[in-house]
Each structure stands twice: as structure tokens, then as C-alpha cells.
Design an enzyme around this catalytic site. Structure first.
Site, PDB file in Angstrom:
ATOM      1  N   GLU A 198     -12.353   3.952   4.799  1.00 11.66           N
ATOM      2  CA  GLU A 198     -11.119   4.089   6.165  1.00 11.66           C
ATOM      3  C   GLU A 198     -10.714   5.599   6.324  1.00 11.66           C
ATOM      4  O   GLU A 198     -10.063   6.110   5.809  1.00 11.66           O
ATOM      5  CB  GLU A 198      -9.682   3.481   5.450  1.00 11.66           C
ATOM      6  N   GLU A 217       0.694  -1.030  -0.129  1.00 11.54           N
ATOM      7  CA  GLU A 217      -0.123   0.044   0.016  1.00 11.54           C
ATOM      8  C   GLU A 217       0.958   1.119  -0.127  1.00 11.54           C
ATOM      9  O   GLU A 217       1.623   1.436   0.943  1.00 11.54           O
ATOM     10  CB  GLU A 217      -0.976  -0.077   1.279  1.00 11.54           C
TER      11      GLU A 217
END
Length: 281
Positions: free
Chosen positions: A260, A161
């Protein structure tokens, strides 16, 4: 329970998941899960939910049992990432931490077998003073090759990520993440690796998000969203999140879209039109 099918909501459709480590983090896990369920979401994801890389079996059982009792799917889980509150952003590339990551991978594999989780985020780790970047990169690649087979038999995918807000974190764009995946997969390396496209992080880092989606979106392992500025719920900032998610779907991405974002208010879902986003996501 080996090779249990990937966790899906009722009916098999893919829709929105909620990250319960950044949202409602001041509440006990059972309360977070209850609020997610009552808000109409079918699935959750977590950062590493244990204080150590190798928690006791009773801790792991307690966590998995809460997910099961809530009737939610656990669709994403971070491996152990060090002291996140203290500024760590993973240990994948840190010398001397390889066994900790391996221990957390074994725990995550057990959770995968029990709950059907198939997406596991491995944060790369900040650059370390006194350690050459090329040495850290070699450690990361070697460790990924070591832990990837742990998840292969259950269909698990390890994700790299890009992250914002951490100047020493070297993976900042989708292309950065893609290069790591390609290096590890080269010469017969593991194939169960992928890119986590967090559209908030990409935008905040100045990546061309639309171009990143066009290049990597169809094959993305997982997608997360939050708005900017502020890392709030979709609609609270300036990012064209709906447009980007629509583009992802048009290109063939059929995975989960995880919320998120941070929201300290009493009703953390007040700014999210769940029904509209379900149709889109």
C-alpha cells in the site's frame, strides 16, 4: 455462491497483493489491474471503489467483472469511508452515518459472495468537534456489532486499522485497535473482528512495530506495508520491512502482505523485487 472459499492465488500460496487505490489511482481500474497482472502479482485490494455508500447494482457488477476478467484475487476491501480526498478517514464512529456504513456493508457482502473476498477494513473516523469521544466510541462499538453478522456467514472479518497522518484519528497504535476489538467482542459480541497491521502507519505514529508484531502478529487479520519516510515502495526508505515480515511469518502469520505505497512514476513496480518478496511474503 454463499460461503465461497477465500480468494487465493493459483496453487493456494499466499504472497503479495497490490493496493490499487493508492497506486496508479489516476488510471482506469482495468488498466491498473492489467499492470498488476503483468508485473506478476496475483491479488489486489481496494479502498471503497464507489463514489457513494450505496452504489447501483450495475456499478458493483462492473467493478466485480473487471476483477474477474483480470484473473486476480480481491483480498481486501475498505467499507465506505466518507470523503477520503477531503480528509475523512471513515465514518464508523460518526453520529448519523450508521445507515451509510450498513449500506456499504451489504454491498461488500455481495462482493464477498461473488469474489471470495474475506477481509474488510472499517476505518474508525476522525474525532468530531462538538461530539464527546465516549459517544463516538459507543457509536463505533454499536455499529460494529450491527454489521459484523452481515459478514459472518461468508467468513468475512471486519478490521480496525491504526492510521497516521490524521491527527484527529484516534486509533494510532496496534494496542488502540486491539482495545476496540476486545470491547466489541466482550459479553458475547461478534468474533469476526481483527486488527489490520499496516507497518507503515504504525512506524510513522511511533509505535514499537517489532513489539506490536510480537504481541498481535500471529493473529493479525491482514498486513500492509510501505516504506518511510515517503510512503514509497519497500526499499526506498529506512524501515526494516523485510525483517518485520520475516518475524510475522516466524510467528505464524499466514495471510496476505499488501503493498500500500504511493509511486507516481511510469513504472510503479520498478523498486519492488517481486521474486525476492514472494519468497519472503
Amino acid at each position: 455462491m454463499l460461503n465461497r472459499p477465500e480468494a487465493r492465488p493459483a496453487g493456494g500460496s499466499r504472497t503479495l497483493a497490490v493496493n490499487c487505490s493508492i497506486l496508479m489511482k489516476e488510471l482506469p481500474i482495468p488498466e491498473r489491474l492489467r499492470l498488476v497482472r503483468e508485473a506478476g502479482f496475483p491479488a489486489v485490494e481496494f479502498w471503497w471503489p464507489f463514489p457513494t455508500a450505496d452504489p447501483a447494482a450495475t456499478e458493483v457488477d462492473a467493478f466485480a467483472s473487471e476483477i474477474e476478467r483480470a484473473g486476480l484475487a480481491l483480498v481486501g476491501l475498505n467499507l465506505f469511508a466518507g470523503d477520503m480526498a477531503g480528509g475523512d478517514r471513515g465514518i464508523l464512529s460518526w453520529p448519523g452515518r450508521e445507515d451509510e456504513l450498513l449500506a456499504s456493508a451489504q454491498v461488500a457482502r455481495a462482493i464477498a459472495e461473488r469474489l471470495g473476498t474475506r477481509r474488510f477494513n472499517v476505518l474508525y473516523g476522525n474525532r468530531q468537534d462538538g461530539t464527546r469521544p465516549d459517544r463516538q466510541d459507543a457509536i463505533a462499538e454499536r455499529t460494529l456489532r450491527r454489521i459484523a453478522p452481515i459478514f459472518d456467514a461468508v467468513g468475512g472479518v471486519l478490521m480496525i486499522e491504526p492510521v497516521s497522518g490524521a491527527p484527529a484519528y484516534p486509533i494510532k497504535t496496534a494496542e488502540d485497535a486491539a482495545r476496540v476489538v476486545a470491547r466489541v467482542a466482550a459479553d458475547g459480541g461478534p468474533r469476526n473482528l481483527g486488527i489490520l497491521l499496516d507497518l507503515y502507519h504504525l512506524a510513522t505514529n511511533g509505535d514499537d512495530v517489532a513489539a506490536a508484531i510480537a504481541t498481535f502478529g500471529a493473529d493479525a487479520a491482514h498486513v500492509q506495508i510501505a516504506d518511510a519516510p515517503g510512503r514509497g515502495a519497500p526499499g526506498t526508505g529506512d524501515l526494516p520491512l523485510a525483517e518485520w515480515v520475516r518475524l510475522l511469518r516466524q510467528l505464524g502469520y499466514d495471510g496476505w502482505v499488501a503493498l500500500e505505497y504511493a509511486d507516481p512514476s511510469a513504472d510503479p513496480f520498478a523498486h519492488v523485487d517481486v521474486h525476492s518478496w514472494k519468497e519472503l511474503a
